[in-house]
Design a protein around this motif. Structure first.
Motif, PDB file in Angstrom:
ATOM      1  N   THR A 150      33.165  10.699  27.474  1.00 33.73           N
ATOM      2  CA  THR A 150      32.409   9.953  26.785  1.00 33.73           C
ATOM      3  C   THR A 150      32.314   8.519  27.079  1.00 33.73           C
ATOM      4  N   GLY A 151      31.346   8.066  27.352  1.00 32.03           N
ATOM      5  CA  GLY A 151      31.339   6.551  27.706  1.00 32.03           C
ATOM      6  C   GLY A 151      31.415   5.525  26.363  1.00 32.03           C
ATOM      7  N   TYR A 152      32.079   4.465  26.723  1.00 31.98           N
ATOM      8  CA  TYR A 152      32.257   3.747  25.342  1.00 31.98           C
ATOM      9  C   TYR A 152      31.787   2.356  25.479  1.00 31.98           C
ATOM     10  N   LEU A 153      31.295   1.653  24.573  1.00 30.84           N
ATOM     11  CA  LEU A 153      30.793   0.506  24.676  1.00 30.84           C
ATOM     12  C   LEU A 153      31.743  -0.439  23.463  1.00 30.84           C
ATOM     13  N   PRO A 154      32.774  -0.849  23.765  1.00 36.32           N
ATOM     14  CA  PRO A 154      33.741  -1.582  22.657  1.00 36.32           C
ATOM     15  C   PRO A 154      32.910  -3.192  22.322  1.00 36.32           C
ATOM     16  N   PHE A 155      32.251  -3.477  23.232  1.00 34.59           N
ATOM     17  CA  PHE A 155      31.580  -4.999  22.988  1.00 34.59           C
ATOM     18  C   PHE A 155      30.044  -4.884  23.808  1.00 34.59           C
ATOM     19  N   LEU A 156      29.140  -5.588  23.150  1.00 37.10           N
ATOM     20  CA  LEU A 156      27.737  -5.848  23.607  1.00 37.10           C
ATOM     21  C   LEU A 156      27.378  -7.141  22.635  1.00 37.10           C
ATOM     22  N   ALA A 157      27.007  -8.193  23.331  1.00 41.77           N
ATOM     23  CA  ALA A 157      26.368  -9.279  22.446  1.00 41.77           C
ATOM     24  C   ALA A 157      25.078  -9.769  23.510  1.00 41.77           C
TER      25      ALA A 157
ATOM     26  N   ALA B 253      25.000   0.330  30.846  1.00 43.12           N
ATOM     27  CA  ALA B 253      26.250   0.810  30.526  1.00 43.12           C
ATOM     28  C   ALA B 253      25.949   2.253  30.214  1.00 43.12           C
ATOM     29  N   GLU B 254      25.000   2.958  29.682  1.00 45.68           N
ATOM     30  CA  GLU B 254      24.671   4.508  29.776  1.00 45.68           C
ATOM     31  C   GLU B 254      24.700   4.872  31.236  1.00 45.68           C
ATOM     32  N   HIS B 255      23.822   4.054  32.112  1.00 44.09           N
ATOM     33  CA  HIS B 255      23.584   4.622  33.359  1.00 44.09           C
ATOM     34  C   HIS B 255      25.084   4.598  34.109  1.00 44.09           C
ATOM     35  N   LEU B 256      25.903   3.724  34.158  1.00 41.38           N
ATOM     36  CA  LEU B 256      27.135   3.607  34.696  1.00 41.38           C
ATOM     37  C   LEU B 256      28.083   4.664  34.196  1.00 41.38           C
ATOM     38  N   SER B 257      27.964   5.003  32.755  1.00 39.81           N
ATOM     39  CA  SER B 257      28.782   5.897  32.145  1.00 39.81           C
ATOM     40  C   SER B 257      28.456   7.404  32.721  1.00 39.81           C
TER      41      SER B 257
ATOM     42  N   SER C 158      26.422   7.328  18.448  1.00 42.76           N
ATOM     43  CA  SER C 158      26.443   8.031  19.716  1.00 42.76           C
ATOM     44  C   SER C 158      25.230   8.615  19.845  1.00 42.76           C
ATOM     45  N   ARG C 159      25.132   9.096  21.273  1.00 39.34           N
ATOM     46  CA  ARG C 159      24.197   9.924  21.817  1.00 39.34           C
ATOM     47  C   ARG C 159      24.531  10.680  23.084  1.00 39.34           C
ATOM     48  N   PRO C 160      23.759  12.016  23.272  1.00 34.78           N
ATOM     49  CA  PRO C 160      24.147  12.438  24.769  1.00 34.78           C
ATOM     50  C   PRO C 160      23.585  11.713  25.656  1.00 34.78           C
ATOM     51  N   LEU C 161      23.764  11.804  26.946  1.00 35.51           N
ATOM     52  CA  LEU C 161      23.195  11.034  27.969  1.00 35.51           C
ATOM     53  C   LEU C 161      22.530  11.910  28.794  1.00 35.51           C
ATOM     54  N   GLY C 162      21.224  11.622  28.799  1.00 33.69           N
ATOM     55  CA  GLY C 162      20.166  12.374  29.738  1.00 33.69           C
ATOM     56  C   GLY C 162      19.882  11.621  31.065  1.00 33.69           C
ATOM     57  N   GLU C 163      18.672  11.542  31.720  1.00 32.44           N
ATOM     58  CA  GLU C 163      18.419  10.727  32.881  1.00 32.44           C
ATOM     59  C   GLU C 163      18.506   9.444  32.363  1.00 32.44           C
TER      60      GLU C 163
ATOM     61  N   THR D 211      29.044  12.657  29.552  1.00 30.41           N
ATOM     62  CA  THR D 211      27.945  13.317  29.179  1.00 30.41           C
ATOM     63  C   THR D 211      27.305  12.904  27.750  1.00 30.41           C
ATOM     64  N   SER D 212      28.192  11.949  27.034  1.00 21.56           N
ATOM     65  CA  SER D 212      27.761  11.082  25.816  1.00 21.56           C
ATOM     66  C   SER D 212      28.298   9.680  26.032  1.00 21.56           C
ATOM     67  N   PHE D 213      27.785   9.080  24.871  1.00 16.86           N
ATOM     68  CA  PHE D 213      27.894   7.715  24.880  1.00 16.86           C
ATOM     69  C   PHE D 213      28.124   7.053  23.588  1.00 16.86           C
TER      70      PHE D 213
END
Length: 187
Positions: free
Chosen positions: A105-112, A126-130, A31-36, A136-138
């Motif tokens: 919290t944005g969540y990414l259940p799948f990425l390939a 995904a971070e941007h849309l979240s 996880s990470r906090p979302l900035g710009e 505020t976090s991903f």
């Protein structure tokens, strides 16, 4: 078939072992906090919620022969939980509304993705849309054996969190490849 369970619970490991599952590897959360954020130009939305089916999902046989995430993509869109993003060689399913993750919290259940460039573009989108959705976090999860993925995530400022035991059963259960970029949810 696979599942993820608590590594410090002998009860759970024993229960799933009785059902034919065997410990395979460790799953790690990041996880990470979302900035710009910014939306990369080479990422497309497979479909917008309310505009029909999930659209074209790239072939994911490089990760596992026959892998098809179109049902999960369609479910994400039909219940308006998030978006499905694609590049020429990758796909990301991103939950913008709370499913099982914490609030905001944005969540990414799948990425390939075949390449690190595609992986990073899908992750950035995904971070941007979240962030645009008020998160505020991903958060995402990946296999502990996927060093390429963990390296790409830590380079973007992600921190490793909890670990779970991933258990599998059936034929041809191993698709873990250290050079492949993927995040997946087994919860």
């Amino acid at each position: 078939m696979g599942l993820e369970t608590f590594g410090d619970s002998p009860f759970h490991i024993h229960l799933y072992s009785k059902l034919g599952f065997r410990p395979a590897w460790t799953g790690l959360s990041f996880s990470r906090p979302l900035g710009e954020t910014a939306l990369p130009p080479d990422v497309q939305a497979a479909a917008l919620p309310g505009n029909g089916p999930a659209g074209d999902i790239p072939d994911l046989s490089y990760l596992y022969p026959g892998l098809d995430v179109s049902a999960e993509a369609a479910a994400t869109l039909s219940c308006a939980a998030g978006v499905v993003l694609t590049t020429g060689d990758g796909v990301a399913i991103c939950h913008l509304k709370q499913t099982f993750q914490g609030p905001q919290t944005g969540y990414l259940p799948f990425l390939a993705a075949r390449s690190r460039e595609s992986f990073e573009a899908l992750l950035a989108a995904a971070e941007h849309l979240s962030r645009e959705a008020g998160c505020t976090s991903f958060f995402t999860r990946t296999s502990g054996s996927s060093w390429a993925t963990m390296d790409a995530l830590t380079a973007r400022g992600y921190r490793a969190g909890g670990a779970m035991i991933r258990m599998k059963r059936g034929e041809h259960t191993d698709y873990d490849r250290t050079e492949t970029y993927y995040c997946d949810n087994w919860l």
